[in-house]
Enzyme design. Sequence first.
Site, PDB file in Angstrom:
ATOM      1  N   GLU A  66       1.201  -0.690  -4.757  1.00  0.00           N
ATOM      2  CA  GLU A  66       1.177  -0.050  -5.125  1.00  0.00           C
ATOM      3  C   GLU A  66       3.351  -0.007  -5.138  1.00  0.00           C
ATOM      4  O   GLU A  66       3.593  -0.561  -4.885  1.00  0.00           O
ATOM      5  CB  GLU A  66       1.723   0.817  -3.432  1.00  0.00           C
ATOM      6  CG  GLU A  66       1.965   2.139  -3.351  1.00  0.00           C
ATOM      7  CD  GLU A  66       2.479   3.212  -2.148  1.00  0.00           C
ATOM      8  OE1 GLU A  66       1.434   3.165  -1.785  1.00  0.00           O
ATOM      9  OE2 GLU A  66       3.316   3.606  -2.312  1.00  0.00           O
ATOM     10  N   LYS A 104       0.768   6.884   7.232  1.00  0.00           N
ATOM     11  CA  LYS A 104       0.692   5.794   5.834  1.00  0.00           C
ATOM     12  C   LYS A 104       2.219   5.032   5.408  1.00  0.00           C
ATOM     13  O   LYS A 104       2.022   4.027   4.722  1.00  0.00           O
ATOM     14  CB  LYS A 104       0.488   6.839   5.357  1.00  0.00           C
ATOM     15  CG  LYS A 104      -0.370   6.016   3.728  1.00  0.00           C
ATOM     16  CD  LYS A 104       0.301   5.239   2.390  1.00  0.00           C
ATOM     17  CE  LYS A 104      -0.619   5.270   1.180  1.00  0.00           C
ATOM     18  NZ  LYS A 104       0.588   4.971   0.502  1.00  0.00           N
ATOM     19  N   HIS A 145      10.241   7.056  -6.512  1.00  0.00           N
ATOM     20  CA  HIS A 145       8.487   6.778  -7.306  1.00  0.00           C
ATOM     21  C   HIS A 145       8.604   6.520  -8.786  1.00  0.00           C
ATOM     22  O   HIS A 145       7.699   5.344  -9.115  1.00  0.00           O
ATOM     23  CB  HIS A 145       7.798   7.450  -6.330  1.00  0.00           C
ATOM     24  CG  HIS A 145       6.775   7.283  -5.472  1.00  0.00           C
ATOM     25  ND1 HIS A 145       7.508   6.525  -4.733  1.00  0.00           N
ATOM     26  CD2 HIS A 145       5.727   7.300  -5.946  1.00  0.00           C
ATOM     27  CE1 HIS A 145       6.154   6.516  -3.786  1.00  0.00           C
ATOM     28  NE2 HIS A 145       4.279   6.734  -4.789  1.00  0.00           N
ATOM     29  N   ASP A 155      -6.595  -9.396   8.529  1.00  0.00           N
ATOM     30  CA  ASP A 155      -7.698  -8.755   8.184  1.00  0.00           C
ATOM     31  C   ASP A 155      -6.596  -7.241   9.153  1.00  0.00           C
ATOM     32  O   ASP A 155      -6.846  -6.590   9.911  1.00  0.00           O
ATOM     33  CB  ASP A 155      -8.650  -8.795  10.188  1.00  0.00           C
ATOM     34  CG  ASP A 155      -9.732  -8.276   9.991  1.00  0.00           C
ATOM     35  OD1 ASP A 155      -9.574  -7.088   8.937  1.00  0.00           O
ATOM     36  OD2 ASP A 155     -10.916  -8.601  10.401  1.00  0.00           O
TER      37      ASP A 155
HETATM   38  C1  MEV Z   1       3.608   6.742   0.579  1.00  0.00           C
HETATM   39  O1  MEV Z   1       2.582   5.559  -0.207  1.00  0.00           O
HETATM   40  C2  MEV Z   1       4.280   7.107   1.780  1.00  0.00           C
HETATM   41  C3  MEV Z   1       5.016   7.925   2.145  1.00  0.00           C
HETATM   42  O2  MEV Z   1       4.365   8.734   1.438  1.00  0.00           O
HETATM   43  C4  MEV Z   1       5.360   8.026   3.492  1.00  0.00           C
HETATM   44  C5  MEV Z   1       5.898   9.527   3.559  1.00  0.00           C
HETATM   45  O3  MEV Z   1       5.789  10.409   3.304  1.00  0.00           O
HETATM   46  O4  MEV Z   1       6.779   8.965   5.110  1.00  0.00           O
HETATM   47  C6  MEV Z   1       6.621   8.326   0.816  1.00  0.00           C
END
Ligand code: MEV
Length: 439
Positions: free
Chosen positions: A85, A280, A393, A296
Amino acid sequence: MTKPIEGFSKLPKAEKLDWITANYTNDPEAAKKLLKRYWNPDKSLQQLHDEFIENTLTNYYLPFGIAPNFLINDALYAVPMAIEESSVVAAASKAAKFWLTRGGFKTTVLGTEKIGQVHFIYSGNPEKLKAFFKEIKAKLYSDTASITKNMEKRGGGITNIELHVKTDALKNYYQLHCTFETLDAMGANFINSCLEQFAATLKEGAQNFPAFSVEEKNIEVVMAILSNYVPNCLVRAEVSCPLDQLTVGGQLSSEDFGRKMVRAIEIAKVEPHRAVTHNKGIMNGIDAVILATGNDFRAVEAGIHAYAAKNGSYTSLTSAEIKDGIFRFWIEVPLALGTIGGLTSLHPLVKLALEILGNPSAEELMQIVAVAGLAQNFAALRSLVTTGIQEGHMKMHLLNILNQLGATQAEKITLTNHFKKNAATHSAVVEAFEQLRKS
Ligand code: MEV
């Protein structure tokens, strides 16, 4: 329709390529060429990778990058990350730099206990089973002596074995619930070997336990396996600074930024949809270091998400508060990691990653990984509560789009400069690219 194949794993690699490309691709020659492009010209390195798994066709690359400037307990680290990413390493680096001048990250290992269980069915009197367990407990230890000898020499081993009655959850279900200290090893092989021996000792011992009836003697061992849920193999990482130092530039005051950060975490605490995405983002940092250091990531993912739901509702792994003018932001995560054994001694890049980290102990690696998770969450929330996530991003994603469009090096430089001042949405990039080509 393609027919099933017998003995695929025994075929030489070239024949595996022939078979898969002939049966499952539109252009077998092109597919073979592509698979071979990823072969390493260093034959011994290629063989090493071929032998990690069965039926290897080629290598699958992930970028291996570095996030520098991580001040952790007053020591400076450059943290290796393997991830696809585009924004993750940039975000980690940005967060590391922010906290570098504000005291850095402070971490504590809260526990290192690993867990394994022998799950079994016993149809009989529970009191007799308890008496049997009491009698056999010493033998569970002595029968595993040859497995535990080396680990004990280094200060680890089996720390406890308990009989757990689970009959309320499932008829006649019991378990040996066992805990381990595996030091710098993740310990999966050690734990599973011990557990399989416990299972054998349990079954055999039951056959010879005089108080058992014929039915009670026939304990049915269902399985013996470690648990990836390790709530007592836990690490905490924290950052803090006076609220007035929480400066992020732009229109937002440090007070407002701090309040918004706390709010964002309060939302992730109470709202599972948000908590999953919030976590995430944390896993973006954690997994990248886990992969780079040959650990792992599936085990870590499963254990961390179970921990995030331990009180019955899925919630944020991070917390934040503003108290007495101090902003404090922290994470607590279970991490069962190893810095010896497994891939750590086999994969040359993993060895290098560990060397870059100063050849850490498993406890030190737990702390570095937790910091990577906290830093990633800080960076994500910082963007979310200020500019929004897309600005950063898309800037990072810009090169991916330009590569997809087949931009030349010169075009990439021109367009990267252009998008320093303009919003880089997908359509805007395509449009600017087409304009550039036309001109
Ligand atoms: C993207 O990989 C992760 C985010 O969505 C985490 C978040 O929303 O806190 C930017």
